[in-house]
Design an enzyme around this catalytic site. Structure first.
Site, PDB file in Angstrom:
ATOM      1  N   HIS A 365      10.667 -31.628  38.979  1.00 56.79           N
ATOM      2  CA  HIS A 365      11.700 -31.908  37.938  1.00 56.79           C
ATOM      3  C   HIS A 365      12.712 -30.782  38.030  1.00 56.79           C
ATOM      4  CE1 HIS A 365       9.429 -34.808  34.994  1.00 56.79           C
ATOM      5  NE2 HIS A 365       8.494 -33.925  35.757  1.00 56.79           N
ATOM      6  N   LYS A 565      20.358 -29.281  23.804  1.00 59.50           N
ATOM      7  CA  LYS A 565      19.647 -29.163  24.749  1.00 59.50           C
ATOM      8  C   LYS A 565      19.005 -27.578  24.927  1.00 59.50           C
ATOM      9  CE  LYS A 565      23.086 -30.809  27.183  1.00 59.50           C
ATOM     10  NZ  LYS A 565      22.320 -31.861  28.094  1.00 59.50           N
ATOM     11  N   ARG A 566      18.466 -27.444  25.633  1.00 57.79           N
ATOM     12  CA  ARG A 566      17.811 -25.931  26.104  1.00 57.79           C
ATOM     13  C   ARG A 566      19.207 -25.105  26.248  1.00 57.79           C
ATOM     14  NH1 ARG A 566      12.430 -24.105  25.685  1.00 57.79           N
ATOM     15  NH2 ARG A 566      13.317 -22.078  26.384  1.00 57.79           N
ATOM     16  N   LYS A 571      23.584 -25.523  32.209  1.00 58.67           N
ATOM     17  CA  LYS A 571      23.863 -26.252  31.362  1.00 58.67           C
ATOM     18  C   LYS A 571      25.144 -26.302  30.741  1.00 58.67           C
ATOM     19  CE  LYS A 571      19.024 -27.561  30.037  1.00 58.67           C
ATOM     20  NZ  LYS A 571      18.976 -29.017  30.534  1.00 58.67           N
ATOM     21  N   THR A 673      17.745 -36.527  29.879  1.00 57.53           N
ATOM     22  CA  THR A 673      17.579 -37.396  29.271  1.00 57.53           C
ATOM     23  C   THR A 673      18.011 -37.497  27.955  1.00 57.53           C
ATOM     24  OG1 THR A 673      15.467 -36.148  28.752  1.00 57.53           O
ATOM     25  CG2 THR A 673      15.129 -37.937  30.240  1.00 57.53           C
ATOM     26  N   LYS A 677      19.846 -40.615  25.495  1.00 58.90           N
ATOM     27  CA  LYS A 677      19.296 -41.055  24.165  1.00 58.90           C
ATOM     28  C   LYS A 677      20.468 -41.122  23.703  1.00 58.90           C
ATOM     29  CE  LYS A 677      15.500 -38.088  24.359  1.00 58.90           C
ATOM     30  NZ  LYS A 677      15.001 -36.671  24.569  1.00 58.90           N
TER      31      LYS A 677
HETATM   32  C1  NBG Z   1      13.703 -30.777  33.491  1.00 57.34           C
HETATM   33  C2  NBG Z   1      15.023 -30.921  34.101  1.00 57.34           C
HETATM   34  C3  NBG Z   1      15.992 -32.102  33.466  1.00 57.34           C
HETATM   35  C4  NBG Z   1      14.974 -33.422  33.313  1.00 57.34           C
HETATM   36  C5  NBG Z   1      13.715 -33.092  32.807  1.00 57.34           C
HETATM   37  C6  NBG Z   1      12.715 -34.414  32.916  1.00 57.34           C
HETATM   38  C7  NBG Z   1      12.302 -29.011  33.619  1.00 57.34           C
HETATM   39  C8  NBG Z   1      11.476 -28.108  34.677  1.00 57.34           C
HETATM   40  N1  NBG Z   1      12.980 -29.949  34.066  1.00 57.34           N
HETATM   41  O1  NBG Z   1      16.897 -32.468  34.061  1.00 57.34           O
HETATM   42  O2  NBG Z   1      16.026 -29.836  33.826  1.00 57.34           O
HETATM   43  O3  NBG Z   1      15.607 -34.505  32.746  1.00 57.34           O
HETATM   44  O4  NBG Z   1      12.931 -32.049  33.615  1.00 57.34           O
HETATM   45  O5  NBG Z   1      12.524 -34.721  34.206  1.00 57.34           O
HETATM   46  O6  NBG Z   1      11.911 -28.828  32.418  1.00 57.34           O
END
Ligand code: NBG
Length: 860
Positions: A365, A565-566, A571, A673, A677
């Site tokens: 991920h 988002k985080r 980001k 993701t 949404k």
């Molecule tokens: C996150 C990515 C996102 C991705 C999500 C789900 C982690 C390690 N990765 O871009 O930063 O959408 O995983 O795949 O949290």
């Protein structure tokens, strides 16, 4: 017996039965009559009543999968973000209308009841939420499956912003009993740590190890039903099984307690207390490794137990079981499965390796190097001595095979080896042990293949595949944005709920003025709901933590622009903030110029130890204070930071948003993701060519994706390779950028010294680099001009509401590919080879009959 389905009852009748059930639970659990019950008691009684219906299908699903001895996939994830259950369950059960009537008749509101439900924060962000979306789709598609995870006692921290400074508080999601979970004592497992490995030879002649003097930890599972959606009453229910060590008195170590070592005495009782709060930094923490192994070992034992309920010997294991490793956190599973197979099932090493490979697969991920887990070998060997020995053997076999294939390429060995530099590299273990490895968006998978895992791709070109992420459009559209869902269904029918590719039919209505107006009307209502939230629960706090009055003056006509988002440098919340400063300066310079009004929303947590991310939050909160209190600027621009972002807040923010900010440095966001949404809910995206943004643009079409900007991933990679990027030059050559950056240091945005310190730190990070890194590592200034221009074009389009609405409708219509139903079907086809296994009619009737015999009050 023919099954009685609830469709035979009218909504009135169903409501009357449900009220009876609620009364039953109120009096038998709380000793309360309906009239005397408070909202919390009523909420619980309602959940218990709804649970009855879920239990029947849950049992019938399990019976069916067991009887058919179907191949099943176990999804292993250290993180889940399921969101609240009640509303989503009602949506999936199609019970919402009945419950609304019940509430009307009993003088309650769903809003009041839902306030009693905690939002389980068992994950950091996208990865955890994806796992939950996957379970929803697995259930809806009736795929034999189960999710395993940990039941963290405190979840991810609760974020409070005290005058803009993030502080972390424990997240008390288990403060009251959780009506959606079921403790399963019969399914507990004992997990062994530490001890001394004792060598012996197995019957097959392999060297295996028993463990003398282990530290035993008991894991107790709690099961949560994940309810699938179905047009009929045959919805499947998937189990999410979460392990805890908290609840077993066995884990308390009295001897240590008596010796005065209270911390050691409670270490295993508290093992599952807290979700490791960072998704970015690699910090070797014993507890974290213990957590990972606890989840893996208890689950592998449980999988084997499950397998033997339908199979006589181990021979079919490879055919019946699939295990998905969600990121590297559960990767030690490869060693533990090997250990179980060779030690307890007498499997020869070679055969066990073949089985392990066939059964497991791994999803990556992120390519951020700090997030690729590695464990200190000494720590690993101490906690997991047998698994370490197994990894040594796996690695030896593997490196030897690579040596044979590529003689004299020691460099290659260093890259692919699992054990290197005194570390255990979990990603390499996962790649070596899995039959498939996938990235989560096309660009991400390309980057994995070309750089991160390049040497592995040379060895196994077919092992690497892409499966682009999705989201469950049922929670995120049908449930979160009911009015938009109704509008869509009025136009194109309800087929999209189970087959999201049908959403493309909405394109036929995109240019229809009545649909455009109806869309804008829905959006307006959603914005009003969000504004109510901001003025009520979403108010900012002063330095003492007290909530003060909201300073947001905008109404629903403003453009709602969200970045939620985080918080992470890649980001680029900072890019958004700098552009806000530029806009603020423009308003001050030219206060009478007519402008589009904007409400800029932020939400998201920073990892507790991530100073720069916390500083970025601080900056945004300073801007909010400054701009919202400026009599002129606040007419055109408002800024809000909504604290403690979670699934429930996302469900309010996303449907109300016009503009979705997906502005990561190209190449760094694996997929995203949130982007999906927002788009599904009719927001337009301002975005870089990164992650799944690219595929979204391709699906929606360039014409309806007007706000792309910024450098491409190749350009970024090129600048990095050549070290050619000079943030300073941009700063010097563009006066408005210089002025914005300078304002970070000239006290114009701050009201006291702590704020000044924070903002100055960002100034230096941009121009000089911080913590020993290069200046502006994430190319914020590089993309700022292009972002600024694009934001100006956003205003132009927003000034033409019907055109905007057309574009938004086209965006929704283009989202067919981004349901997790599609992602899961790809996993089923390309990785697991699993097919749907709907509830068997005879088994269903059997369970229903047992239920009907137990109660005169059936909801069926
Ligand atoms: C996150 C990515 C996102 C991705 C999500 C789900 C982690 C390690 N990765 O871009 O930063 O959408 O995983 O795949 O949290």
């Amino acid at each position: 017996m023919s099954s009685t389905t609830k469709t035979e009852y009218s909504v009135e009748e169903q409501a009357a039965i449900l009220i009876q059930k609620i009364k039953h639970y109120l009096i038998t659990t709380f000793g309360r009559a309906l009239e005397d019950a408070n909202a919390e008691e009523f909420y619980r009684a309602l959940c218990y009543a709804i649970r009855e219906q879920i239990m029947i299908n849950w049992q019938a699903t399990a019976d069916t999968w067991h009887k058919k001895n179907a191949r099943i996939v176990f999804y292993m994830s250290l993180e889940y973000l399921p969101g609240r259950f009640l509303n989503n369950n009602l949506t999936n059960l199609k019970n919402l209308d009945v419950v609304k009537l019940v509430l009307k008749k009993t003088g309650r509101t769903l809003h009041d009841l839902i306030a009693y439900e905690y939002d389980p924060g068992l994950g950091n962000g996208g990865l955890g939420r994806l796992a939950s979306c996957f379970l929803d789709s697995l259930a809806t598609l009736k795929m034999p499956s189960r999710g395993y995870g940990l039941r963290y006692q405190y979840g991810l921290f609760e974020q409070q912003l005290l005058d803009g400074v993030q502080i972390e508080k424990p997240d008390l999601w288990l403060l009251s009993e959780n009506p959606w979970e079921f403790r399963r004592d019969q399914r507990r497992q004992v997990v062994n740590f530490c001890g001394n490995p004792v060598k012996r030879s197995s019957d097959t002649g392999d060297e295996i190890y028993d463990l003398a003097d282990p530290e035993e930890v008991w894991a107790i599972p709690y099961d949560i039903p994940i309810v699938g959606y179905s047009e009929k009453d045959d919805f499947a229910v998937v189990t999410m099984r979460l392990w805890t060590t908290k609840e077993s008195p066995r884990n308390f170590q009295l001897q240590r307690y008596n010796a005065g070592r209270l911390d050691q005495a409670a270490e295993n009782t508290t093992l599952t207390d807290v979700l490791y709060p960072s998704d970015v930094t690699e910090v070797g923490k014993r507890i974290r490794l213990k957590q990972e192994f606890l989840m893996v070992s208890a689950s592998v034992k449980d999988i084997l137990r499950y397998y033997f309920t339908s199979n006589e010997d181990i021979a079919n294991f490879q055919d019946k079981v699939r295990v998905q490793i969600n990121d590297t956190h559960p990767a030690v599973l490869i060693a533990e499965l090997m250990r179980q197979l060779t030690t307890h099932y007498n499997m020869p090493w070679k055969k066990a390796w073949e089985v392990t490979e066939a059964c497991t697969s791994y999803t990556n991920h992120t390519i951020l190097s700090e997030a690729l887990e590695q464990w200190d070998q000494g720590l690993f060997r101490y906690l997991l001595p047998r698994q370490y020995k197994i990894i040594e053997r796996i690695n030896l076999d593997f490196c030897n095979s690579v040596r044979t294939r590529y003689p004299n390429e020691e460099n290659r060995i260093h890259k692919v080896s699992i054990l290197e530099n005194n570390m255990v590299r979990m990603a390499n273990l996962a790649v070596v042990g899995s039959h498939k490895v996938n990235g989560v968006a096309a660009l991400h998978t390309e980057i994995l293949k070309k750089s991160l895992f390049k040497e592995f791709v040379d060895i196994w070109p077919d092992k690497f595949v892409n499966i682009t992420n999705g989201v469950t459009h049922r929670r995120w559209l049908l449930n979160a944005d009911k009015e938009l869902a109704d509008l869509i269904s009025e136009r194109i029918g309800k087929g999209w709920i189970c087959d999201f590719s049908q959403i493309k039919k909405l394109a036929d209505f995109a240019s229809d003025e009545a649909t455009q107006k109806a869309f804008l009307e829905v959006k307006r209502k959603n914005k009003e709901r969000l504004l109510d939230f901001i003025h009520d629960e979403g108010r900012p706090r002063d330095a003492s933590g007290k909530q003060i009055a909201s300073d947001v003056a905008m109404g629903p006509d403003a453009l709602f622009d969200s970045q939620v988002k985080r918080v992470h440098e890649y980001k680029r919340q900072l890019l958004n903030a700098l552009n806000l400063i530029i806009r603020y300066h423009e308003i001050l310079d030219n206060p009478t110029k007519p402008r589009v009004k904007r409400l800029c929303l932020f939400a998201g947590k920073a990892a507790a130890s991530y100073e720069t991310a916390k500083t970025i939050i601080h900056l945004i909160c300073c801007l909010a204070k400054k701009i919202n209190s400026d009599p002129i600027a606040s007419k055109f621009l408002n800024v809000v930071y909504i604290e403690n972002y979670n699934v429930s807040k996302a469900e309010i923010i996303i449907p109300a948003t016009d503009l979705s900010e997906q502005i990561s440095t190209a190449g760094l966001e694996a997929s995203g993701t949130g982007n999906m949404k927002f788009s599904m809910n009719g927001a337009l995206t301002i975005g870089t060519e990164d992650g799944a943004n690219i595929e979204m643009r391709q699906q929606i079409g360039d014409k309806w994706w007007p706000f792309r900007f910024g450098c491409l991933a190749e350009e970024i990679a090129d600048m990095k390779a050549k070290q050619s990027y000079k943030a300073w030059d941009i700063y010097q050559s563009d006066p408005k950028i210089k002025r914005a950056v300078d304002s970070l240091r000239d006290h114009s945005l701050t009201s006291h010294e702590a704020e000044h310190q924070s903002l100055s730190a960002l100034y230096y990070a941009l121009l000089e680099g911080s913590y020993g890194s290069l200046p502006d590592r994430f190319f914020v200034l590089k993309d700022l001009q292009s972002y600024y221009e694009t934001q100006n074009r956003v205003d132009e389009l927003y000034a033409q509401p019907l055109k905007w609405a057309e574009c938004a409708l086209q965006n929704i219509a283009g989202m067919g590919m981004f349901s997790t139903d599609r992602s899961i079907l790809e996993y089923c086809k390309n990785i697991w080879d699993i097919s749907p296994c709907p509830i068997d009619a005879a088994l269903f009737d059997r369970v229903k009959r047992a239920y009907l015999e137990s109660t005169p009050l059936s909801l069926l």
